[in-house]
Design an enzyme around this catalytic site. Structure first.
Site, PDB file in Angstrom:
ATOM      1  N   SER A   1      39.356  34.995  42.068  1.00  0.00           N
ATOM      2  CA  SER A   1      38.462  35.543  43.073  1.00  0.00           C
ATOM      3  C   SER A   1      37.506  34.433  43.472  1.00  0.00           C
ATOM      4  O   SER A   1      36.885  33.811  42.604  1.00  0.00           O
ATOM      5  CB  SER A   1      37.658  36.706  42.474  1.00  0.00           C
ATOM      6  OG  SER A   1      37.998  37.902  43.084  1.00  0.00           O
ATOM      7  N   CYS A   2      37.408  34.197  44.769  1.00  0.00           N
ATOM      8  CA  CYS A   2      36.530  33.126  45.255  1.00  0.00           C
ATOM      9  C   CYS A   2      35.091  33.420  44.829  1.00  0.00           C
ATOM     10  O   CYS A   2      34.534  34.469  45.150  1.00  0.00           O
ATOM     11  CB  CYS A   2      36.605  33.034  46.774  1.00  0.00           C
ATOM     12  SG  CYS A   2      35.384  31.907  47.454  1.00  0.00           S
TER      13      CYS A   2
END
Lengths: 122, 96, 130
Positions: free
Chosen positions: C77-78
């Protein structure tokens, strides 16, 4: 091991402030720029609004996207293209853009895509 | 060298026309999500024969649609076919 | 083939979040390798461990977690997208003095460089988003 540089093409198709997509794409471009690859950035469709001059995003507490685009040469992102048709359809002209971009017709865009190892559009 | 163009919404004004303008011979279109509604409308029927068009079966049937009889150049694929299409083209491009 | 999956729409807001899951599942079933699944922009909502859909609806977060665990997927997840949207692991929660951490197990927070890196080393990238 030295690898052949790859070509990553980013297509900006979103207006600058109505959603976070324009900034999200620009962040991708800047991240890719540090990898020493061939980077193309192409503005198409509503994405050309990102290039409009005199943006005052401070009026809506937003970051100035066109100013960030102006920093692209510092990241050595020099292949910046704009869809000529999209400019024309929106009453924009090359000499009134916030950044320097190379105008492209359909054939040119087709070639850009075909030369790319990966393409990202947002 | 070919590109798989993935269309996931029905935006004839932008999505489809932009995509069609920059397609090369050998490229293909895949309609997924709301892109499958394009099956039921004019633009797909008007596609040139040289354009290979694929429609994701799951998304089509979920919406109560079927491939139009007249659409000779449209083919249904399932998710497995979607994966195959991605692998058989050099790159994919989502016109989201 | 080695595939990288990019997801940039949120579960329950867009079908694209689900499409990405189904595609990944099908690619694995067909014997392909998933280099990385990168959740970006609104896509990071798929890594919110507090997501609680009604019981009769498809639980996409849980489905991703099961797929990640089963195939030992690299699911990122960024971090900047996630923090903005209130999704963080214990380390970030501590750093920003937040009361709780909610990153779903199986997901890892990292930067956009991980997307670029995967894109450069895989055979195909497929993007999902509305």
């Amino acid at each position: 091991m030295e690898m052949t540089p790859k070509t990553l093409t980013f297509i900006a198709r979103s207006t600058p402030y109505g959603s976070g997509r324009a900034k999200a794409l620009l962040d991708m471009v800047l991240s890719a720029a540090v990898f020493d690859q061939n980077i193309n950035l192409l503005f198409m469709d509503d994405g050309v609004w990102q290039l409009a001059r005199d943006q005052q995003p401070g009026m809506i507490d937003a970051k100035d996207l066109s100013a960030a685009l102006g920093a692209l040469p510092l990241y050595e992102v020099n292949n910046v293209y704009v869809e000529a048709r999209a400019l024309h359809e929106r009453g924009l002209t090359l000499d009134t853009l916030a950044v320097t971009a190379i105008p492209c017709d359909d054939a040119h865009i087709t070639a850009l895509i075909a030369q790319s190892d990966q393409v990202f559009a947002l | 060298m070919s590109t798989l163009h993935i269309i996931n919404k029905q935006l004839p004004a932008q999505g489809l026309s932009a995509c069609l303008r920059v397609m090369r011979p050998g490229d293909a279109i895949l309609l997924i999500e709301d892109g499958v509604y394009l099956c039921a409308t004019e633009p797909i029927a008007a596609l040139p024969d040289t354009v290979h068009c694929h429609v994701l079966q799951e998304d089509l049937q979920a919406r109560g649609l079927a491939l139009p009889v007249a659409a000779d150049n449209c083919q249904m694929v399932n998710y497995t076919g979607f994966v195959t299409l991605v692998c058989s083209h050099s790159r994919s491009l989502g016109w989201c | 083939m080695k595939l990288t999956i990019l997801v940039h729409s949120a579960p329950y807001s867009s079908q694209a979040a689900y499409s990405a899951y189904r595609f990944t599942e099908s690619a694995l079933a067909a014997g392909h390798e998933i280099q990385r699944v990168f959740f970006y922009y609104d896509g990071v909502h798929a890594s919110n461990g507090l997501s609680t859909p009604p019981q009769d609806e498809f639980d996409l977060v849980k489905a991703w977690q099961a797929l990640i665990e089963k195939h030992e997927l690299d699911a990122i997840s960024c971090v900047s997208s996630a923090l903005k949207r209130g999704i963080m692991d214990a380390r970030e929660a501590h750093r920003y003095e937040k009361a709780a951490a909610n990153l779903a197990e199986g997901f890892v927070l990292s930067g956009l460089g991980q997307l670029v890196d995967a894109s450069l080393s895989c055979d195909r990238v497929v993007s999902f988003g509305a």
